[in-house]
Write a protein that holds these residues in place. Structure first.
Motif, PDB file in Angstrom:
ATOM      1  N   VAL A  60      21.299  37.150  57.510  1.00  0.00           N
ATOM      2  CA  VAL A  60      22.285  36.132  57.880  1.00  0.00           C
ATOM      3  C   VAL A  60      23.629  36.456  57.244  1.00  0.00           C
ATOM      4  CG1 VAL A  60      22.834  33.664  57.825  1.00  0.00           C
ATOM      5  CG2 VAL A  60      20.457  34.406  58.018  1.00  0.00           C
ATOM      6  N   GLU A  61      24.656  36.361  58.091  1.00  0.00           N
ATOM      7  CA  GLU A  61      26.005  36.579  57.557  1.00  0.00           C
ATOM      8  C   GLU A  61      26.590  35.222  57.199  1.00  0.00           C
ATOM      9  OE1 GLU A  61      28.289  39.209  59.998  1.00  0.00           O
ATOM     10  OE2 GLU A  61      30.171  38.458  59.132  1.00  0.00           O
TER      11      GLU A  61
ATOM     12  N   LYS B 188       8.926  24.861  72.130  1.00  0.00           N
ATOM     13  CA  LYS B 188       8.535  26.263  72.172  1.00  0.00           C
ATOM     14  C   LYS B 188       9.665  27.137  71.640  1.00  0.00           C
ATOM     15  CE  LYS B 188       5.772  27.204  75.719  1.00  0.00           C
ATOM     16  NZ  LYS B 188       5.547  27.446  77.191  1.00  0.00           N
ATOM     17  N   SER B 189      10.956  26.883  72.082  1.00  0.00           N
ATOM     18  CA  SER B 189      12.066  27.719  71.648  1.00  0.00           C
ATOM     19  C   SER B 189      12.395  27.464  70.176  1.00  0.00           C
ATOM     20  CB  SER B 189      13.351  27.483  72.468  1.00  0.00           C
ATOM     21  OG  SER B 189      13.138  26.601  73.519  1.00  0.00           O
ATOM     22  N   PHE B 190      12.532  26.233  69.804  1.00  0.00           N
ATOM     23  CA  PHE B 190      12.859  25.917  68.404  1.00  0.00           C
ATOM     24  C   PHE B 190      11.991  24.779  67.907  1.00  0.00           C
ATOM     25  CE2 PHE B 190      16.793  27.685  70.170  1.00  0.00           C
ATOM     26  CZ  PHE B 190      16.974  28.761  69.317  1.00  0.00           C
TER      27      PHE B 190
ATOM     28  N   SER C 126      18.804  31.891  64.649  1.00  0.00           N
ATOM     29  CA  SER C 126      17.822  32.905  64.233  1.00  0.00           C
ATOM     30  C   SER C 126      17.510  33.907  65.320  1.00  0.00           C
ATOM     31  CB  SER C 126      16.542  32.195  63.785  1.00  0.00           C
ATOM     32  OG  SER C 126      16.032  31.466  64.888  1.00  0.00           O
ATOM     33  N   LYS C 127      17.831  33.543  66.591  1.00  0.00           N
ATOM     34  CA  LYS C 127      17.497  34.463  67.673  1.00  0.00           C
ATOM     35  C   LYS C 127      18.597  35.475  67.905  1.00  0.00           C
ATOM     36  CE  LYS C 127      13.761  32.036  69.309  1.00  0.00           C
ATOM     37  NZ  LYS C 127      13.608  30.893  70.214  1.00  0.00           N
TER      38      LYS C 127
ATOM     39  N   VAL D 270      26.773  26.128  75.082  1.00  0.00           N
ATOM     40  CA  VAL D 270      25.476  26.777  75.198  1.00  0.00           C
ATOM     41  C   VAL D 270      25.625  28.267  74.939  1.00  0.00           C
ATOM     42  CG1 VAL D 270      23.537  27.271  76.776  1.00  0.00           C
ATOM     43  CG2 VAL D 270      24.646  25.024  76.793  1.00  0.00           C
ATOM     44  N   ASP D 271      24.749  28.791  74.112  1.00  0.00           N
ATOM     45  CA  ASP D 271      24.726  30.204  73.728  1.00  0.00           C
ATOM     46  C   ASP D 271      25.978  30.683  72.996  1.00  0.00           C
ATOM     47  OD1 ASP D 271      22.195  30.698  74.491  1.00  0.00           O
ATOM     48  OD2 ASP D 271      22.745  31.451  76.489  1.00  0.00           O
TER      49      ASP D 271
END
Lengths: 147, 863
Positions: free
Chosen positions: B735-736, B816-818, B768-769, B845-846
């Protein structure tokens, strides 16, 4: 059980599933041979003070530890502790609270009544087994009971 | 001092007088003492001589008496024989018949008896012719001629008679015969009886015997024989002198001669040895003899000389003792005299030294003037004060010619010191450089308190005057300063807007300033010396109480009291009072400073009324609030009970499901098969989620109840700590993290820490992804308020759901994702709102998300 006086662990628990799981955990470590399970506070006091069914018991041979749930029918766990701690004959018996609650007021009240330990029963089975078996091991084998 | 000194002088005689008296005394003693001794000697000699004379007299008389008595007895003896009739007849018979032996024998027997009985040398019977008829023991045949003469003399006289001393040829003895004629019946002498006496045996011892011991005393018997004196007995100092020594009558001073010449009594002369003797001379009755009893003058006077010598010696010794004593006493007195003289002198010297020292070392400037006013001497204080040099003033400065004193008119006053002996005191101010010969610089003015006092000599004449000068310049200056100060003080008091007044212990007014006049209405002249006028009958007790409080040392500060003005209106005033002290520190009264607070009190009264109304409203509001609080408390308690039930009762079945599913898997796993085991796992997973949901829900509900304590918190340090807690050490490299320095915030430490943990764990989870997760933590200022933020580059969210973001159990991503229960941000929201802050989120988003929040310095409202 041949004699009430041979009891080493007195388990006071109204939830039969919890009791079964507890006994199972202790049995797995061979610690439940002299365990007496009672389901409410009043009967627990009858046993401790040799009343009614337990009148022939010798009060001078107390269990090595009492595993006590707080939420009990009739008399609550705190009432049981209060009665034991108020009587000079039995006040030294180690009492371990074993309960689902991690609510602050209970912990605080229990320690105010000089309980010896307070253990929250984990939901996770492995953790529960570990907790119960180490509890039994400690109080039966490690701890030196009062004379 | 002089009179004292005289009084202390002891009274001494002139030494010359003492010497004169002493010499006279010595001369008198030198003459008087020998004279006295001589006189005593003479007296004693005379007295002793008389004593000796009387002694000699007595002895001589005694001896004469004894001789006479002896001679009478001898005569008696002779008569006894010569008158014996029978004997006479027998003698006649013998004379008739000389051959008849019988009668002769009888006679011899009688004579023998007589001789034997009375110790005669011999008893002889002779015829008238002197021939021996018979003798005792028949010893005597023929008589010497001297004896025959005696017989014839006795027969012719017819009476008994003594012969003289005589000697017989060839015989040393000296005899004495007593011859008694024997007569027959017709009275015719027929015979003579001779009693022969050996003088050495009877008479001489009697004569020579002396009643006291003496070395020279003797008695002698003399008889005249022609122109000479013959000494009849043995002399003491000249042996064999009896009947041999003769002295011619021409030797006049010889006592024996004087005796022959008829002198009777005491006599001083020179004896046969030519030695001075004291003698007593007497004739012996019945004999032609003279008796001389004598003693040597020297012997007799020996005692006198001894006594005189003793007396002289004692007197001399006494005299010497007296001389020595007197000398000693004189010396002692003389020495004391010198000692005393020395003491007196040294006392005098000391007192002079003392006087000089007192004068010289006195801290007070002094100088002495003679009776003409001339300066004589000064002490060191004077030199210091007036800076006078002796050569400038001694004998030059004259008190009466001092122009300054003349111009001030003091000269005549000073003259009185000498004329009348009065003490003069005056104060002058002068330039003390006036006497110095080199006057330089600016004048140095000094004010001198001067006293001129007379000095008298022993006779009481005023010869000098002493001038005391005390520098009172500073004192005068201080007095002026004091006056200035007190005028200033007075000005302040008089111009003060506060009423300032003082009164004494009895409450009588001592001062009263202008403000007091204005405030109470009485002028100063109306109240001075009167009882404090504003005190009325109602307030006198309070006044006395306050007064005694202050007088006993207490202080009154801003005490509010009510009094009455002159016009009768009440005045409310605030007084401050303190005790007044005199210079000794004794309390003499009370000083009071008073402010008129009547108007202020009225204003205060109005305010008080408004306040009362306000308070009533507040109380009303408080009651409402308390009711609400009670309701809240009740609901809180219910909530607590609910949470407890959830905690206890919901978890027990979950534990049973989990436990027994596990037992099922453990004990019956082979029978379940693969699908059965998977289903068991699903049950267990859901059970655990349920347990987690319950725990989170309980934690969330606890947030609302926990009490909050705000502290200043280092947000940077706390965010860092949270990051380290959330991300295990192994994952940190992935992690930065960028953490900026953030302002401190005032918040509850535990709650805020939980909030950071929740925010950072959210950021970590949703980023985290990413290949390279980046998390930024920092703050920016929005006006005065810091806005903190946590940004990530993770999954982000659609802004249209941003309202749901902070709701409980609200999730924007699938389980499921988080993983997650959807409580984390709800807890964040709850914590921030409890601190009175705002929280919001921005995201895409994203493209990541950012959560912003503020924490105000003080609590604004409860969340």
């Amino acid at each position: 059980m041949d004699s009430w006086d041979a009891v080493e662990i007195l388990l006071v628990e109204d939830n039969s599933e919890d009791a079964e799981l507890t006994i199972r955990a202790l049995k797995k470590k061979n610690l439940a041979n002299r365990l007496l399970w009672l389901e409410d506070g009043e009967e627990a006091l009858d046993y401790i003070f040799c009343r009614n069914r337990y009148a022939e018991r010798n009060i001078d041979r107390p269990p090595k530890v009492i595993l006590l749930d707080l939420k009990l029918p009739k008399l609550s766990g705190l009432d049981v502790i209060k009665a034991i701690r108020a009587d000079d004959r039995v006040r030294k018996i180690p009492i371990v609270i074993v309960t689902s609650s991690r609510e602050d007021p209970d912990i605080q009240a229990a320690y105010d009544m000089m309980v010896n330990s307070y253990v929250v029963k984990p939901v996770n089975f492995d953790q529960f087994f570990e907790a119960m078996s180490s509890l039994g091991f400690y109080w039966l084998l490690v701890n030196q009971p009062p004379k | 001092m002089n009179t004292n000194r005289q009084r202390r002088h002891p009274e001494h005689k002139d030494p010359a007088t003492i010497l004169r008296v002493w010499i006279i005394l010595c001369v008198l003693l030198a003459i008087g003492l020998p004279a006295g001794v001589i006189w005593y000697y003479q007296q004693d000699t005379r007295k002793t001589r008389e004593e000796v004379y009387s002694e000699l007299d007595a002895i001589a008389m005694l001896k004469i008496k004894q001789i006479e008595k002896w001679s009478q007895e001898r005569i008696g003896d002779s008569v006894l024989l010569s008158h014996d009739t029978y004997l006479i007849r027998t003698v006649e018979e013998v004379i008739e018949h000389p051959d008849l032996p019988g009668p002769r024998q009888y006679i011899i027997g009688r004579l023998n008896t007589m001789e034997f009985q009375y110790a005669y040398w011999n008893v002889i019977l002779t015829g008238t012719d002197g021939k021996v008829i018979a003798s005792a023991a028949g010893k005597m045949k023929k008589l010497v001629p001297v004896a025959q003469e005696n017989i014839s003399r006795a027969l012719s006289s017819g009476s008994v008679s003594f012969s003289d001393f005589f000697q017989r040829p060839g015989d040393d003895r000296i005899y004495l015969d007593l011859v008694a004629p024997m007569k027959n019946a017709e009275g015719k002498a027929i015979a003579a009886v001779i009693l022969r006496i050996d003088t050495r045996e009877y008479l001489y011892p009697l004569i020579q015997w002396w009643p006291s011991s003496s070395s020279s005393a003797e008695t002698l018997i003399v008889r005249r024989e022609g122109d000479s004196v013959i000494f009849l007995n043995e002399l003491r100092h000249l042996p064999h002198s009896a009947l041999k020594l003769t002295v011619p009558l021409s030797s006049g001073s010889l006592p024996a001669v004087r005796a022959i010449q008829g002198y009777t009594g005491s006599y001083t002369g020179y004896d046969y040895r030519d030695v001075k003797v004291l003698a007593d001379i007497r004739p012996v009755h019945g004999f032609p003899w003279f008796m001389v009893a004598k003693v040597d003058y020297d012997e007799a006077m020996k005692i006198v000389r001894f006594r005189t010598a003793v007396v002289a010696l004692i007197t001399l010794m006494a005299l010497m003792l007296a001389v020595v004593m007197t000398g000693y006493v004189y010396r002692y007195r003389q020495r004391n005299l010198y000692v005393e003289l020395y003491n007196t002198e040294s006392a005098l010297r000391q007192s002079e030294e003392l006087a000089t020292a007192i004068f010289e070392q006195s801290p007070i400037s002094k100088w002495i003037s003679d009776s003409d006013g001339y300066f004589l001497r000064q002490n060191s204080a004077c030199r210091r004060l007036l800076m006078l040099r002796d050569e400038d003033v001694v004998g030059k400065y004259n008190l009466f010619k001092d122009e300054l004193l003349i111009s001030e008119g003091l000269t005549s006053l000073i003259e009185k010191v000498f004329k009348e002996g009065s003490v003069v005191r005056y104060t002058v101010t002068l330039d003390i450089r006036r006497f110095s010969s080199d006057m330089q610089g600016s004048p140095v003015y000094r004010t001198l308190d001067t006293t001129v006092a007379p000095i008298r000599d022993e006779s009481g004449l005023i010869k000098y005057a002493v001038v005391h000068q005390i520098d009172v310049t500073e004192q005068k200056e201080a007095e002026r300063e004091l006056q200035r100060t007190s005028e200033l003080l007075r000005g302040i008091i008089e111009s003060s807007p506060l009423a300032i007044y003082t009164f004494d212990r009895d409450g009588l007014v001592m001062s009263w300033n202008k403000a007091a006049e204005r405030m109470f209405g009485w002028s100063e002249s109306e109240v001075l010396g009167r009882l404090h006028p504003i005190v009325t009958a109602e307030t006198v007790d309070e006044f006395n109480e306050l007064k005694s409080l202050v007088i006993s040392g207490g202080k009154i500060t801003d005490r509010e009291i009510c009094r009455v003005r002159q016009d009768g209106t009440p005045i409310h005033m605030s007084i401050s009072a303190a005790p007044l002290h005199d210079e000794k520190g004794d309390t003499i009264g009370v000083m009071s400073v008073t402010i008129d607070i009547t108007e202020r009190r009225q204003a205060a009264e109005e305010i008080r009324k408004l306040n009362a109304e306000l308070e009533e409203r507040v109380r009303e509001r408080t009651r409402q609030l308390e009711e609400t609080n009670r309701e809240l408390e009740i609901s809180n308690r219910e909530l607590e009970s609910f949470s407890y039930t959830v905690s206890h009762d919901l978890r027990a079945p979950l534990r049973a499901i989990e436990g027994f599913t596990r037992i099922l898997m453990d004990d019956f796993g082979p029978h379940l098969g693969e699908e059965g085991s998977r289903l068991c796992t699903v049950i267990r997973t859901n059970t655990m989620r349920m347990s987690q949901l319950i725990d989170d829900l309980l934690a969330f509900s606890r947030l609302g109840r926990a009490s909050m304590h705000r502290h200043s918190i280092d947000m940077t340090a706390m965010a860092e700590a949270a990051f380290y807690e959330v991300v295990p050490e192994a994952g940190r490299g992935a992690v930065e993290l960028h953490i900026e320095k953030m302002p401190f915030a005032k918040a509850d430490r535990a709650l805020l820490s939980q909030m950071w943990v929740n925010l950072i764990s959210n950021a970590v989870k949703f980023s985290s992804k990413r290949e390279r997760p980046v998390i930024e933590i920092g703050s920016r200022m929005d006006g005065d308020e810091p806005v903190y933020f946590v940004k990530d580059n993770g999954a982000g969210f659609d802004m249209k759901y941003r309202d749901k973001l902070f709701g409980v159990f609200q999730r924007l991503h699938s389980q499921k994702s988080f993983e997650g229960t959807g409580v984390g941000l709800a807890i964040v929201h709850r914590i921030i709102t409890r601190h009175g802050g705002r929280v919001w989120a921005e995201g895409e988003v994203d493209r990541g998300a950012a959560v912003y929040f503020t924490i105000p310095d003080e609590e604004v409202a409860h969340g």
